[in-house]
Design an enzyme around this catalytic site. Structure first.
Site, PDB file in Angstrom:
ATOM      1  N   ASP A   1       1.091  -1.263   0.090  1.00 15.81           N
ATOM      2  CA  ASP A   1       0.133   0.032  -0.223  1.00 15.81           C
ATOM      3  C   ASP A   1       0.808   1.358  -0.243  1.00 15.81           C
ATOM      4  O   ASP A   1       1.890   1.251   0.233  1.00 15.81           O
ATOM      5  CB  ASP A   1      -1.029   0.114   1.293  1.00 15.81           C
ATOM      6  CG  ASP A   1      -2.417   0.793   0.755  1.00 15.81           C
ATOM      7  OD1 ASP A   1      -2.114   1.944   0.682  1.00 15.81           O
ATOM      8  OD2 ASP A   1      -3.359   0.205   0.871  1.00 15.81           O
TER       9      ASP A   1
ATOM     10  N   ASP B   1      -9.875   1.508  -4.674  1.00 13.44           N
ATOM     11  CA  ASP B   1     -10.526   2.752  -4.689  1.00 13.44           C
ATOM     12  C   ASP B   1     -11.794   2.746  -5.934  1.00 13.44           C
ATOM     13  O   ASP B   1     -11.257   2.431  -7.141  1.00 13.44           O
ATOM     14  CB  ASP B   1      -9.739   3.924  -4.867  1.00 13.44           C
ATOM     15  CG  ASP B   1      -8.894   3.819  -3.629  1.00 13.44           C
ATOM     16  OD1 ASP B   1      -9.121   4.489  -2.646  1.00 13.44           O
ATOM     17  OD2 ASP B   1      -7.816   3.297  -3.655  1.00 13.44           O
TER      18      ASP B   1
HETATM   19  C1  SAM Z   1     -10.556   1.851  -0.813  1.00 11.63           C
HETATM   20  S1  SAM Z   1      -9.042   1.043   0.174  1.00 11.63           S
HETATM   21  C2  SAM Z   1      -9.476  -0.507   0.738  1.00 11.63           C
HETATM   22  C3  SAM Z   1      -8.423  -0.798   1.580  1.00 11.63           C
HETATM   23  C4  SAM Z   1      -8.608  -2.223   2.231  1.00 11.63           C
HETATM   24  N1  SAM Z   1      -8.421  -3.240   1.018  1.00 11.63           N
HETATM   25  C5  SAM Z   1     -10.253  -2.525   2.872  1.00 11.63           C
HETATM   26  O1  SAM Z   1     -10.861  -3.068   2.280  1.00 11.63           O
HETATM   27  O2  SAM Z   1     -10.197  -1.782   3.769  1.00 11.63           O
HETATM   28  C6  SAM Z   1      -7.885   1.203  -1.186  1.00 11.63           C
HETATM   29  C7  SAM Z   1      -6.519   0.981  -0.984  1.00 11.63           C
HETATM   30  O3  SAM Z   1      -5.766   0.846  -1.952  1.00 11.63           O
HETATM   31  C8  SAM Z   1      -4.436   1.546  -1.675  1.00 11.63           C
HETATM   32  N2  SAM Z   1      -4.014   1.627  -3.265  1.00 11.63           N
HETATM   33  C9  SAM Z   1      -4.539   2.212  -4.449  1.00 11.63           C
HETATM   34  N3  SAM Z   1      -3.886   2.175  -5.360  1.00 11.63           N
HETATM   35  C10 SAM Z   1      -2.644   1.671  -5.132  1.00 11.63           C
HETATM   36  C11 SAM Z   1      -1.292   1.319  -5.841  1.00 11.63           C
HETATM   37  N4  SAM Z   1      -1.164   1.664  -6.889  1.00 11.63           N
HETATM   38  N5  SAM Z   1      -0.406   0.848  -5.042  1.00 11.63           N
HETATM   39  C12 SAM Z   1      -0.655   0.360  -3.495  1.00 11.63           C
HETATM   40  N6  SAM Z   1      -1.893   0.741  -2.740  1.00 11.63           N
HETATM   41  C13 SAM Z   1      -2.824   1.458  -3.652  1.00 11.63           C
HETATM   42  C14 SAM Z   1      -4.835   2.892  -1.223  1.00 11.63           C
HETATM   43  O4  SAM Z   1      -3.858   3.668  -0.652  1.00 11.63           O
HETATM   44  C15 SAM Z   1      -5.891   2.407  -0.052  1.00 11.63           C
HETATM   45  O5  SAM Z   1      -5.122   1.974   1.118  1.00 11.63           O
END
Ligand code: SAM
Length: 231
Positions: free
Chosen positions: A89, A139
């Site tokens: 992340d 996201d």
């Molecule tokens: C909506 S949150 C969901 C978090 C977790 N999986 C949950 O269900 O509670 C999406 C997460 O993906 C991470 N994220 C988005 N694009 C990413 C990328 N290219 N590389 C790493 N992390 C990413 C964001 O920082 C965020 O913490």
């Protein structure tokens, strides 16, 4: 001005699937990183990583992209001790929180990275090195003009799939119905993937409710899991 001097040309801005949120790192989260990074943190590198060396054993490797605050990741790693989890992340407090959970719970089968997972997939993972891929509640980027930021699109999945072993699986989940339909279309468009269900899959027993999922349910959203295997 010579066009090659233009900053835009020198640094083409690629579209990211995240916006770096500031977020507050608690002292305990920061301490968990400072004290444990050499043990279970991995830094980005531009050469392929030997995952068995990184985990200190030969075991099936599961990549998780976007673990958020990491509670579900820690729970899954405890439920599946025979597998190793590379958890990525970009969000600092979440990275700190997962490090804290790993240290507190003595979890041996997670390695944590703080980097854009797209770049990690492109440069650090060897072909056929993964037994599974988890992307839970990426996201959703609700607005149409932001859909280009969504992670689950054909170009990224095309980069991801060669890293998966034959017989390996990709497990996605979302609380946004229209993104769920997009996920289904995208995965169905790869002939090397086979859906384990007719459309959406029952939530596998190893996946607990995630933080983002609980929030979605409070807002009245549904939940869709997709589990495909690679031929
Ligand atoms: C909506 S949150 C969901 C978090 C977790 N999986 C949950 O269900 O509670 C999406 C997460 O993906 C991470 N994220 C988005 N694009 C990413 C990328 N290219 N590389 C790493 N992390 C990413 C964001 O920082 C965020 O913490």
């Amino acid at each position: 001005m010579n066009p090659s001097d233009s900053p835009k040309q020198q640094h083409p801005r690629s579209i990211k699937s995240f916006v770096l949120r500031q977020g507050h790192m608690t002292p305990a989260q920061q301490r968990a990183i400072d004290e444990n990074w050499p043990r279970f943190g991995l830094d980005f590198q531009t050469a392929p990583l030997d995952l068995n060396t990184a985990f200190g054993r030969a075991a099936p490797k599961i990549l998780e992209i976007g673990f958020g605050m990491g509670a579900a990741t820690a729970e899954i790693a405890r439920r599946l001790p025979e597998k190793d989890f590379l958890a990525i992340d970009v969000h600092g407090p979440g990275v700190g929180n997962l490090c804290k959970l790993i240290a507190e719970q003595g979890i041996a089968n997670i390695r944590v990275m703080r980097h854009d997972a797209v770049e990690v997939v492109e440069t650090m993972l060897a072909e056929g090195s993964l037994a599974g891929i988890h992307i839970f509640f990426p996201d959703p980027w609700h607005k149409k003009r932001h859909h280009k930021r969504r992670l689950i699109q054909p170009p990224f999945v095309a980069k991801l799939l060669p890293k998966l072993q034959s017989g390996g699986y990709i497990h996605l989940a979302t609380d946004w119905e229209e993104y769920a339909a997009q996920m289904l279309d995208v995965l169905n468009s790869f002939p090397e993937l086979q859906n384990t269900a007719e459309n959406y899959a029952p939530t596998p027993a190893y996946r607990p409710e995630t933080k983002f999922e609980a929030r979605g349910k409070r807002l009245g959203h549904g939940v869709w899991d997709l589990v495909f295997t690679k031929r």
